[in-house]
Write a protein that holds these residues in place. Structure first.
Motif, mmCIF file in Angstrom:
data_model
loop_
_atom_site.group_PDB
_atom_site.id
_atom_site.type_symbol
_atom_site.label_atom_id
_atom_site.label_comp_id
_atom_site.label_asym_id
_atom_site.label_seq_id
_atom_site.Cartn_x
_atom_site.Cartn_y
_atom_site.Cartn_z
ATOM 1 N N PRO A 1 0.807 -1.225 0.000
ATOM 2 C CA PRO A 1 0.000 0.000 0.000
ATOM 3 C C PRO A 1 0.838 1.272 0.000
ATOM 4 O O PRO A 1 0.424 2.301 -0.538
ATOM 5 N N TYR A 2 2.011 1.206 0.601
ATOM 6 C CA TYR A 2 2.910 2.362 0.661
ATOM 7 C C TYR A 2 3.282 2.834 -0.747
ATOM 8 O O TYR A 2 3.167 4.019 -1.080
ATOM 9 N N PHE A 3 3.698 1.886 -1.590
ATOM 10 C CA PHE A 3 4.116 2.251 -2.936
ATOM 11 C C PHE A 3 2.923 2.484 -3.864
ATOM 12 O O PHE A 3 3.025 3.256 -4.826
ATOM 13 N N VAL A 4 1.814 1.849 -3.584
ATOM 14 C CA VAL A 4 0.586 2.123 -4.345
ATOM 15 C C VAL A 4 0.154 3.574 -4.115
ATOM 16 O O VAL A 4 -0.238 4.281 -5.053
ATOM 17 N N THR A 5 0.253 4.033 -2.865
ATOM 18 C CA THR A 5 -0.052 5.426 -2.541
ATOM 19 C C THR A 5 0.882 6.369 -3.278
ATOM 20 O O THR A 5 0.470 7.407 -3.811
ATOM 21 N N MET A 6 2.152 6.002 -3.326
ATOM 22 C CA MET A 6 3.147 6.812 -4.019
ATOM 23 C C MET A 6 2.847 6.889 -5.523
ATOM 24 O O MET A 6 2.923 7.972 -6.131
ATOM 25 N N GLN A 7 2.483 5.760 -6.119
ATOM 26 C CA GLN A 7 2.173 5.740 -7.549
ATOM 27 C C GLN A 7 0.975 6.622 -7.868
ATOM 28 O O GLN A 7 0.976 7.372 -8.851
ATOM 29 N N LYS A 8 -0.061 6.551 -7.040
ATOM 30 C CA LYS A 8 -1.253 7.375 -7.276
ATOM 31 C C LYS A 8 -0.909 8.861 -7.209
ATOM 32 O O LYS A 8 -1.362 9.660 -8.042
ATOM 33 N N ALA A 9 -0.101 9.245 -6.227
ATOM 34 C CA ALA A 9 0.298 10.641 -6.092
ATOM 35 C C ALA A 9 1.099 11.098 -7.309
ATOM 36 O O ALA A 9 0.942 12.225 -7.788
ATOM 37 N N LEU A 10 1.960 10.216 -7.820
ATOM 38 C CA LEU A 10 2.729 10.533 -9.020
ATOM 39 C C LEU A 10 1.816 10.736 -10.217
ATOM 40 O O LEU A 10 1.959 11.711 -10.964
ATOM 41 N N ASN A 11 0.880 9.832 -10.404
ATOM 42 C CA ASN A 11 -0.045 9.947 -11.538
ATOM 43 C C ASN A 11 -0.838 11.251 -11.472
ATOM 44 O O ASN A 11 -1.016 11.934 -12.490
ATOM 45 N N ASP A 12 -1.308 11.592 -10.281
ATOM 46 C CA ASP A 12 -2.085 12.823 -10.114
ATOM 47 C C ASP A 12 -1.239 14.056 -10.399
ATOM 48 O O ASP A 12 -1.682 14.992 -11.081
ATOM 49 N N ALA A 13 -0.003 14.068 -9.860
ATOM 50 C CA ALA A 13 0.878 15.218 -10.067
ATOM 51 C C ALA A 13 1.255 15.367 -11.539
ATOM 52 O O ALA A 13 1.261 16.472 -12.085
ATOM 53 N N ALA A 14 1.557 14.246 -12.200
ATOM 54 C CA ALA A 14 1.930 14.285 -13.617
ATOM 55 C C ALA A 14 0.762 14.777 -14.467
ATOM 56 O O ALA A 14 0.942 15.576 -15.403
ATOM 57 N N ALA A 15 -0.442 14.304 -14.146
ATOM 58 C CA ALA A 15 -1.620 14.731 -14.906
ATOM 59 C C ALA A 15 -1.838 16.231 -14.792
ATOM 60 O O ALA A 15 -2.276 16.888 -15.753
ATOM 61 N N SER A 16 -1.508 16.798 -13.627
ATOM 62 C CA SER A 16 -1.729 18.230 -13.413
ATOM 63 C C SER A 16 -0.829 19.098 -14.274
ATOM 64 O O SER A 16 -1.108 20.283 -14.478
ATOM 65 N N ILE A 17 0.271 18.542 -14.785
ATOM 66 C CA ILE A 17 1.173 19.311 -15.657
ATOM 67 C C ILE A 17 1.179 18.766 -17.089
ATOM 68 O O ILE A 17 2.028 19.121 -17.895
ATOM 69 N N GLY A 18 0.256 17.861 -17.378
ATOM 70 C CA GLY A 18 0.143 17.335 -18.740
ATOM 71 C C GLY A 18 1.241 16.379 -19.138
ATOM 72 O O GLY A 18 1.513 16.197 -20.334
ATOM 73 N N ALA A 19 1.877 15.759 -18.164
ATOM 74 C CA ALA A 19 2.961 14.815 -18.461
ATOM 75 C C ALA A 19 2.420 13.391 -18.539
ATOM 76 O O ALA A 19 1.379 13.077 -17.962
ATOM 77 N N THR A 20 3.120 12.532 -19.251
ATOM 78 C CA THR A 20 2.764 11.114 -19.299
ATOM 79 C C THR A 20 3.684 10.338 -18.365
ATOM 80 O O THR A 20 4.805 10.765 -18.070
ATOM 81 N N VAL A 21 3.205 9.190 -17.872
ATOM 82 C CA VAL A 21 3.951 8.411 -16.883
ATOM 83 C C VAL A 21 4.100 6.969 -17.352
ATOM 84 O O VAL A 21 3.140 6.362 -17.839
ATOM 85 N N VAL A 22 5.305 6.431 -17.205
ATOM 86 C CA VAL A 22 5.574 5.006 -17.426
ATOM 87 C C VAL A 22 6.026 4.433 -16.097
ATOM 88 O O VAL A 22 7.002 4.903 -15.511
ATOM 89 N N VAL A 23 5.309 3.434 -15.584
ATOM 90 C CA VAL A 23 5.618 2.854 -14.281
ATOM 91 C C VAL A 23 5.940 1.372 -14.428
ATOM 92 O O VAL A 23 5.274 0.659 -15.186
#
Length: 317
Positions: free
Chosen positions: A53-75
């Motif tokens: 859950p720790y890293f799942v939380t981190m991934q979600k925060a990354l996706n949200d932050a990237a979306a806010s600046i129009g960036a794409t994410v590869v995980v």
């Protein structure tokens, strides 16, 4: 005392500087929005695992932050396999990522991938655990402090006297630092004796079995420190099954641990909470700042917080 105050002042300055860099980075990214729309930034992040859950939380925060600046994410998920993690990074480089956020499963083993990324002109920021090689910055919890905090609490919870054990984990720097901090705290409690240290591999099932063995081997055991909340839940099951009054402290602040601490007469008395979402947000901000030409600090320590029954209600990552 002067040295301590000086260190504290330095950390406060670093924190303010880091916050300013994050603000600058996101501001610059918004200013550059038209160009980003034509060629959006591509952010790669490799996790040591995502079955947590720790890293799942981190991934979600990354996706949200990237979306806010129009960036794409590869995980990618390394499943604690450093060879896979190195291969995953090489694949990301083929996809022309601009930023690499690396959560290494092996700090030394990932060095070749970090070097390849830098040669490709990619900004590299390590998150949660540092990586060897030419990383631009590292953002991670104060793991030593987390260990000190948890084991000071453990010593007090058993009245400053009695036998305790450490439920260890995978030998990566954050875990090693937590154990080092715990031992330092226990050394200041002369009535407390560390009688056992065993590896629960940060997994519930393994930790359950290991803790059962420790309780059997040490019938006078009064306390256990677990290096993470995942392992602590297995340890808690073993403690409850034993019927003994053995106190448990840990590190992470996971939802399951927070719920367990709040139960009446719980043996799980404290967790030193980390902030995974904040770590990855700061890491992305620092990476963007570096991308746009700012000088960034080599390391940004993120505070941990003591959570017990008094403040567990309402806490979340």
């Amino acid at each position: 005392m002067t040295q301590s105050l000086s260190k504290q002042a330095s950390l406060q300055i670093l924190a303010r500087r880091s916050a300013a860099l994050v603000t600058l980075a996101f501001g610059l990214s918004l200013v550059a929005a038209p160009a980003a729309q034509a060629a959006p930034l591509k952010i790669g992040m490799t996790f040591q695992e995502l079955n947590n859950p720790y890293f799942v939380t981190m991934q979600k925060a990354l996706n949200d932050a990237a979306a806010s600046i129009g960036a794409t994410v590869v995980v990618t998920d390394a499943h604690h396999d450093v060879s896979k993690q190195v291969s995953d990074v090489e694949d990301m480089l083929q996809k022309k990522i601009d930023i690499l956020l690396v959560n290494p499963t092996d700090s030394t083993g990932i060095q070749s991938a970090v070097t390849s990324a830098k040669k490709a002109g990619v900004v590299v920021v390590a998150v949660d655990a540092n990586a060897n090689g030419p990383v631009d910055s590292f953002v991670g919890s104060k793991n030593y402090d987390a260990g000190v905090m948890a084991c000071e609490y453990l010593a007090k919870s058993i009245g400053g006297s009695g036998e305790v054990a450490i439920l260890d984990g995978i030998p990566v720097v954050p875990i090693l630092e937590r154990v080092r901090g715990c031992k330092a705290a226990l050394a200041k409690a002369p009535g407390v004796k560390l009688v056992d240290t065993q590896n629960g591999k940060q997994e519930r099932a393994t930790a359950l079995s290991v803790t059962e063995n420790m309780i059997q081997a040490h019938p006078n055991l009064k306390g256990v420190f677990s290096v993470n909340d995942g392992g602590s839940m297995g340890a808690l099951s073993a403690i409850e099954a034993s019927g003994k009054d053995i106190k448990l402290t840990s590190v992470d602040g996971a939802p399951e641990a927070i719920a367990a601490i709040q139960k009446p007469n719980s043996k799980f008395v404290e967790t030193s909470a980390q902030f995974p979402a904040d770590q990855v947000r700061i890491a992305l901000g620092i990476a963007l700042a570096k991308k746009w030409g700012a000088n960034v600090p080599k390391a940004i320590p993120v505070d941990v917080k003591m959570i017990d029954k008094s403040n567990a209600k309402g806490f979340s990552w």
